[in-house]
Design a protein around this motif. Sequence first.
Motif, PDB file in Angstrom:
ATOM      1  N   ASN A 279       0.819  -1.214   0.000  1.00 16.21           N
ATOM      2  CA  ASN A 279       0.000   0.000   0.000  1.00 16.21           C
ATOM      3  C   ASN A 279       0.852   1.263   0.000  1.00 16.21           C
ATOM      4  N   ASP A 280       2.107   1.130   0.487  1.00 19.30           N
ATOM      5  CA  ASP A 280       2.985   2.289   0.558  1.00 19.30           C
ATOM      6  C   ASP A 280       3.789   2.491  -0.725  1.00 19.30           C
ATOM      7  N   LYS A 281       3.711   1.551  -1.649  1.00 16.35           N
ATOM      8  CA  LYS A 281       4.497   1.643  -2.872  1.00 16.35           C
ATOM      9  C   LYS A 281       3.734   2.407  -3.944  1.00 16.35           C
ATOM     10  N   GLN A 282       4.433   3.304  -4.585  1.00 13.53           N
ATOM     11  CA  GLN A 282       3.833   4.069  -5.669  1.00 13.53           C
ATOM     12  C   GLN A 282       4.201   3.444  -7.007  1.00 13.53           C
ATOM     13  N   ARG A 283       3.299   3.548  -7.948  1.00 11.71           N
ATOM     14  CA  ARG A 283       3.525   3.027  -9.287  1.00 11.71           C
ATOM     15  C   ARG A 283       3.829   4.177 -10.233  1.00 11.71           C
ATOM     16  N   ALA A 284       4.719   3.912 -11.174  1.00 12.92           N
ATOM     17  CA  ALA A 284       5.074   4.952 -12.137  1.00 12.92           C
ATOM     18  C   ALA A 284       3.854   5.328 -12.968  1.00 12.92           C
ATOM     19  N   PRO A 285       3.673   6.606 -13.244  1.00 11.18           N
ATOM     20  CA  PRO A 285       2.485   7.038 -13.992  1.00 11.18           C
ATOM     21  C   PRO A 285       2.580   6.672 -15.467  1.00 11.18           C
ATOM     22  N   LEU A 286       1.425   6.533 -16.094  1.00 10.13           N
ATOM     23  CA  LEU A 286       1.386   6.385 -17.543  1.00 10.13           C
ATOM     24  C   LEU A 286       1.694   7.736 -18.178  1.00 10.13           C
ATOM     25  N   ILE A 287       2.348   7.713 -19.320  1.00  8.11           N
ATOM     26  CA  ILE A 287       2.780   8.953 -19.970  1.00  8.11           C
ATOM     27  C   ILE A 287       1.901   9.201 -21.190  1.00  8.11           C
ATOM     28  N   HIS A 288       1.252  10.340 -21.207  1.00  9.18           N
ATOM     29  CA  HIS A 288       0.396  10.699 -22.332  1.00  9.18           C
ATOM     30  C   HIS A 288       1.239  11.355 -23.427  1.00  9.18           C
ATOM     31  N   VAL A 289       0.917  11.034 -24.660  1.00  3.15           N
ATOM     32  CA  VAL A 289       1.711  11.477 -25.808  1.00  3.15           C
ATOM     33  C   VAL A 289       1.004  12.609 -26.529  1.00  3.15           C
ATOM     34  N   GLN A 290       1.784  13.621 -26.883  1.00  3.73           N
ATOM     35  CA  GLN A 290       1.256  14.746 -27.651  1.00  3.73           C
ATOM     36  C   GLN A 290       2.307  15.189 -28.659  1.00  3.73           C
ATOM     37  N   ASP A 291       1.903  15.338 -29.908  1.00  2.00           N
ATOM     38  CA  ASP A 291       2.816  15.786 -30.955  1.00  2.00           C
ATOM     39  C   ASP A 291       2.780  17.304 -31.070  1.00  2.00           C
ATOM     40  N   ILE A 292       3.953  17.898 -31.246  1.00  2.00           N
ATOM     41  CA  ILE A 292       4.093  19.345 -31.396  1.00  2.00           C
ATOM     42  C   ILE A 292       4.599  19.631 -32.804  1.00  2.00           C
ATOM     43  N   PRO A 293       3.965  20.546 -33.540  1.00  2.68           N
ATOM     44  CA  PRO A 293       4.421  20.850 -34.910  1.00  2.68           C
ATOM     45  C   PRO A 293       5.877  21.313 -34.918  1.00  2.68           C
ATOM     46  N   MET A 294       6.634  20.812 -35.882  1.00  2.37           N
ATOM     47  CA  MET A 294       8.046  21.177 -36.001  1.00  2.37           C
ATOM     48  C   MET A 294       8.221  22.301 -37.016  1.00  2.37           C
ATOM     49  N   ASN A 295       9.261  23.097 -36.819  1.00  3.52           N
ATOM     50  CA  ASN A 295       9.590  24.197 -37.722  1.00  3.52           C
ATOM     51  C   ASN A 295      10.742  23.794 -38.634  1.00  3.52           C
ATOM     52  N   PRO A 296      10.880  24.456 -39.779  1.00  8.40           N
ATOM     53  CA  PRO A 296      11.959  24.089 -40.708  1.00  8.40           C
ATOM     54  C   PRO A 296      13.328  24.494 -40.177  1.00  8.40           C
ATOM     55  N   ILE A 297      14.358  23.837 -40.679  1.00  8.62           N
ATOM     56  CA  ILE A 297      15.742  24.209 -40.379  1.00  8.62           C
ATOM     57  C   ILE A 297      16.252  25.154 -41.466  1.00  8.62           C
ATOM     58  N   ILE A 298      16.344  24.654 -42.676  1.00  9.51           N
ATOM     59  CA  ILE A 298      16.749  25.455 -43.834  1.00  9.51           C
ATOM     60  C   ILE A 298      15.831  25.094 -44.988  1.00  9.51           C
ATOM     61  N   ILE A 299      15.381  26.096 -45.700  1.00  7.40           N
ATOM     62  CA  ILE A 299      14.547  25.867 -46.880  1.00  7.40           C
ATOM     63  C   ILE A 299      15.407  26.126 -48.111  1.00  7.40           C
ATOM     64  N   SER A 300      15.789  25.065 -48.792  1.00  7.19           N
ATOM     65  CA  SER A 300      16.649  25.193 -49.965  1.00  7.19           C
ATOM     66  C   SER A 300      16.478  23.973 -50.849  1.00  7.19           C
ATOM     67  N   ASN A 301      16.486  24.200 -52.158  1.00  8.35           N
ATOM     68  CA  ASN A 301      16.385  23.107 -53.127  1.00  8.35           C
ATOM     69  C   ASN A 301      17.737  22.716 -53.703  1.00  8.35           C
ATOM     70  N   GLU A 302      18.796  23.423 -53.296  1.00  6.68           N
ATOM     71  CA  GLU A 302      20.124  23.122 -53.816  1.00  6.68           C
ATOM     72  C   GLU A 302      20.680  21.865 -53.156  1.00  6.68           C
ATOM     73  N   ASN A 303      21.250  21.002 -53.981  1.00  8.94           N
ATOM     74  CA  ASN A 303      21.799  19.739 -53.491  1.00  8.94           C
ATOM     75  C   ASN A 303      23.312  19.872 -53.359  1.00  8.94           C
ATOM     76  N   SER A 304      23.739  20.501 -52.269  1.00  5.28           N
ATOM     77  CA  SER A 304      25.163  20.700 -52.023  1.00  5.28           C
ATOM     78  C   SER A 304      25.569  19.892 -50.804  1.00  5.28           C
ATOM     79  N   LEU A 305      26.516  18.975 -50.981  1.00  2.00           N
ATOM     80  CA  LEU A 305      26.933  18.086 -49.902  1.00  2.00           C
ATOM     81  C   LEU A 305      28.287  18.510 -49.349  1.00  2.00           C
ATOM     82  N   THR A 306      28.431  18.373 -48.046  1.00  4.35           N
ATOM     83  CA  THR A 306      29.648  18.782 -47.353  1.00  4.35           C
ATOM     84  C   THR A 306      30.103  17.649 -46.447  1.00  4.35           C
ATOM     85  N   ARG A 307      31.395  17.337 -46.486  1.00  2.00           N
ATOM     86  CA  ARG A 307      31.935  16.235 -45.695  1.00  2.00           C
ATOM     87  C   ARG A 307      32.185  16.684 -44.259  1.00  2.00           C
ATOM     88  N   LEU A 308      31.903  15.780 -43.311  1.00  2.00           N
ATOM     89  CA  LEU A 308      32.064  16.076 -41.890  1.00  2.00           C
ATOM     90  C   LEU A 308      33.013  15.071 -41.251  1.00  2.00           C
TER      91      LEU A 308
END
Length: 513
Positions: free
Chosen positions: A244-273
């Motif tokens: 009776n003294d032990k607590q159980r971990a709660p269930l976690i409700h899921v909600q999606d948040i709209p994401m914003n763009p990083i870069i808007i570009s149509n150029e296909n330029s690749l860079t080595r890392l």
Amino acid sequence: MDKNEEISDIICDENDSPLKGIRSGAVLRPEPLFHRRTRLIIDTHYNAEHNLLRNGVEEIEFENLKLISLDKLFDNKNDVFIGFGKPNVYLTIPNENYDQYIKFAAFILWRQLSAIIPTKARVQSGFIIRFRDLSKCQIEKIRQSMIKHSNSRHVSCAYANACVLNSAGFTSGDYELTNHYGARSLFQRIYEYGLEFEGIEIKLDFIRTTKLSLEEHFHEVRKKEFTSLTRTFKKVYNECLSSNDKQRAPLIHVQDIPMNPIIISNENSLTRLQISRPKRIGAIIRKIWGSHTLFKVIPNREKIDINSYLPQTLKPFSIQNPDLFTKIKKYFLFSRPVVTIIRKQMASLWDDHGEFSSQSLASMMSINTKNEPHPYNIIITGHHLIGMHNNPFLNSKLVDWLLSKHVLISGYDDDVRFAGEAWMEHQEQGVIIHINNNSGTYKPNNQQLIKASQFISHAFPGLKVQIHENQQILSKQNSIDKDKNQFFTIKNLFIILLAFIFWLCFIKFGYFN
């Protein structure tokens, strides 16, 4: 922009994408693990100010544990993974109906019998190694191995899960996993050598769900392992309490948040890392002073010529009539031999991670905020852009000052074209990189700052660049002139002592390792 499009430059087949099956916001970024190789980590931890990670996985705290939702992390119930919390280790597979996840739960120091239990869509936060594209036959072998090792006591949860994987047919670098008893030891083995199933290498994804970096997390795991005996006594006492003294971990409700763009570009330029890998002594120092990792970005020289923007090379410490402070830095503290020794420890090897689009590279950079500043010291040479990001365990300005000097980053490269600082800002319509010409070593002028911003804009299509002229150079110079003839000031004596100690340490330990 869809997150799978962010890495389309390195993944030819969309079905082979590391982000396949990830529901939350996610970013691919390389992370080091002390002196071991760097790997691409799928970062999913929640960050309200990041355009993608604002839809990341949030941690819920319960009885000193941080939990995450598997429903938020994955978009399916088919994945197999081994999780590394602080410091619990757990192996998770789909149940027989493939509609929920179950895990193999074991306990340290033979405290309880191991068991196969439902996750209730929540597990400990930390780092997860996902076994990609396992067949149902392979999953069933893991399930049978979990049954075999359940209802048993083990010396540690890491060892118990290693036994399950070993019995199911997994090895790491053709060696058995049962040689590893600690969580950090087991993770490091898999991180370095990967996994094989019945001799055939399998694809792995390393997923981060915590705010802590890879090195920070396993630094904390090691501390937990050292206190395991004390924590076990506390847990045994708590288990003696009535239900009776032990607590159980709660269930976690899921909600999606709209994401914003990083870069808007149509150029296909690749860079080595490429990312630096330290030697063992350098790795030991990192455990104390934090990760001062070098990164090298190599643009496509067939598409962009640095000479069109920054044709002039810069020399370090080129000031005429240098003051005492500059002389100490040039001839003693940051002389060529000392810099060579430090660089050997900081960057003994470079791990090549392939080519990326400007979107992917920009999303990897840490965000600079007022509460959590994340500046980068950068150098542009005739061949590449090289920089350093500080991630200290200890908030030490002195350490950052020592290890973030531009001459240390460049390694006395004879082809330096620009030096300064950069930081990333995320806005609703995309990201902005800010740069300045704050380098007391190379002292680029404001015109070179403008040209550097133009070079970065063309090298990384779509990336917005904002420049900040260094207005403090003149005031700093005036302050230096006032103390120019004051040799025996406290500041100068401290610098001389520090330089001497620093020089001796690296001469003693650097040349002979």
